[in-house]
Design an enzyme around this catalytic site. Structure first.
Site, mmCIF file in Angstrom:
data_model
loop_
_atom_site.group_PDB
_atom_site.id
_atom_site.type_symbol
_atom_site.label_atom_id
_atom_site.label_comp_id
_atom_site.label_asym_id
_atom_site.label_seq_id
_atom_site.Cartn_x
_atom_site.Cartn_y
_atom_site.Cartn_z
ATOM 1 N N GLU A 149 26.644 9.595 -5.377
ATOM 2 C CA GLU A 149 26.480 9.780 -6.824
ATOM 3 C C GLU A 149 27.811 9.397 -7.464
ATOM 4 O O GLU A 149 28.678 10.218 -7.679
ATOM 5 C CB GLU A 149 26.106 11.228 -7.121
ATOM 6 C CG GLU A 149 25.838 11.494 -8.588
ATOM 7 C CD GLU A 149 25.676 12.969 -8.906
ATOM 8 O OE1 GLU A 149 25.489 13.284 -10.083
ATOM 9 O OE2 GLU A 149 25.750 13.803 -7.977
ATOM 10 N N ASP A 192 20.537 19.712 -7.044
ATOM 11 C CA ASP A 192 21.899 19.357 -7.441
ATOM 12 C C ASP A 192 22.843 20.491 -7.051
ATOM 13 O O ASP A 192 23.750 20.859 -7.790
ATOM 14 C CB ASP A 192 21.989 19.054 -8.933
ATOM 15 C CG ASP A 192 23.295 18.359 -9.319
ATOM 16 O OD1 ASP A 192 23.934 17.763 -8.426
ATOM 17 O OD2 ASP A 192 23.687 18.431 -10.495
#
Length: 380
Positions: A138, A283
């Protein structure tokens, strides 16, 4: 095993519907699915699943850490993170690395490559461990205007990372890369990665619908935590959110904790995406499964309290969201069925990653199973 283990009397998630069925599991595989079986007495060794729902093991596409461990800075402890996840229904996950130094990313690739060489994944203390399927990078190819809790000095354009992108593509251990499609060189990066079988996602972005369309044509197929760390929606400037919700086939991740995304916005996305295109993700930060306190993620100190997980400056920095709770929240926010909610953490992420042996219960599939109480799910 010398003979199959049987799971008897449960409601089994089969092809998107809950069906009364018995399962037989031999070793790591499902070897029999008996729909509407007779009510025979349980034999020795049978598992009584009466009143329970048997789903495929949950798949988390975005997990930065758990139990106090940060994958970015402690890549040698990926299995320790994996050991925290089964109690939340997760049997496989993508260890997620935030924006950081190139040397750190190289160390994570080495750690993941070493795990691939091990015959059986076990944690350092012998606990059941969720399987790390492959890495999720990410960043660092993200918008400097939508960093979230990513270190600004490590953000980079794809055009400056061509050699490293080629290394990711050839490593065999990178499964997902999040980038901002509007950056210089992004389309070439998408093409290189997709050609190697890596899923590419749009995230941390100010992309226009035109940017998104070009990336989709190049092979981009996912969106990282829809709504978060991206330019806002406007009816004259629809930006990333409008582009995604207007797309007929892209899959999008959502952090369904009631903190990152308002329940009404979750319902809006659900009406556009549905169970086959919404992927619930945790997350998760190192705060997952840990008491309130201070942790680190990437280059930031973070604090978990009753308001969520944030940097000391108050910026959301991942979550402490259990993926099973995300499923319950989705049902509460949208009034969707349990079977549809379960799809968002099973078949939908498996399809995105191109994994036919995960995410569905059928003969020949992996025997990764998550057994849930339907009343607890629906009432939470």
């Amino acid at each position: 095993s010398t003979s199959p283990h049987r799971y008897r009397g449960g409601q089994v998630l089969l092809d998107g519907a809950l069906v009364r069925a018995d399962l037989a599991v031999d070793g790591d595989l499902v070897v029999e699915v008996a729909v509407d079986p007779p009510n025979d007495a349980l034999a020795d060794g049978d598992v009584d699943c009466d009143g329970l729902v048997i789903a495929p093991g949950f798949i988390d596409l975005q997990c930065n850490g758990a139990g106090g461990t940060d994958i970015t800075t402690e890549p040698d402890r990926i299995l320790d993170v994996g050991a925290e996840l089964p109690r939340f229904g997760v049997t496989s996950f993508l260890p997620t690395v935030v924006t950081t130094r190139a040397t750190t990313r190289a160390a994570v690739i080495d750690a993941m490559s070493e795990l691939r060489r091990q015959p059986t994944a076990t944690s350092t203390d012998g606990r059941l461990v969720a399987t790390p399927l492959g890495l999720h990078f990410e960043g660092p190819m993200i918008s400097r205007r939508h960093l979230g809790a990513h270190v600004p000095r490590f953000a980079a354009d794809p055009s400056a990372m061509l050699d490293e992108i080629a290394t990711w593509a050839s490593s065999g251990v990178v499964s997902l890369v999040t980038l901002a499609p509007e950056l210089d060189g992004a389309l070439d990066a998408v093409k290189t990665l997709v050609a190697a079988g890596v899923v590419v996602s749009a995230g941390h972005t100010a992309m226009s619908p035109a940017d998104f369309g070009a990336a989709r044509s190049a092979g981009l197929s996912y969106v990282t935590h829809l709504y978060n760390a991206m330019a806002p929606f406007g009816h004259r400037s629809p930006g990333p959110i409008g582009a995604v919700l207007a797309d007929p086939s892209v899959t999008a991740g959502v952090i369904c904790d009631g903190i990152h995304v308002d329940p009404t916005a979750v319902e809006m996305a659900w009406r556009s995406l549905g169970p086959h295109r919404m992927s619930l993700v945790s997350d998760a930060s190192p705060a997952l499964g840990a008491p309130y306190g201070r942790f680190r993620i990437g280059g930031f100190e973070i604090v978990q309290d009753e308001t969520g997980v944030r940097t000391v400056d108050g910026v959301l920095a991942g979550s402490a969201l259990e993926l099973d709770r995300a499923v319950r929240n989705l049902m509460a926010y949208t009034d969707c069925s349990l079977s549809d909610a379960l799809a968002t953490v099973t078949s939908t992420p498996a399809d995105l990653l191109g994994l036919p042996d995960r995410g569905r219960i059928r003969v020949g599939a992996r025997a990764d199973l998550t057994i849930v109480d339907p009343i607890a799910v629906e009432m939470a």
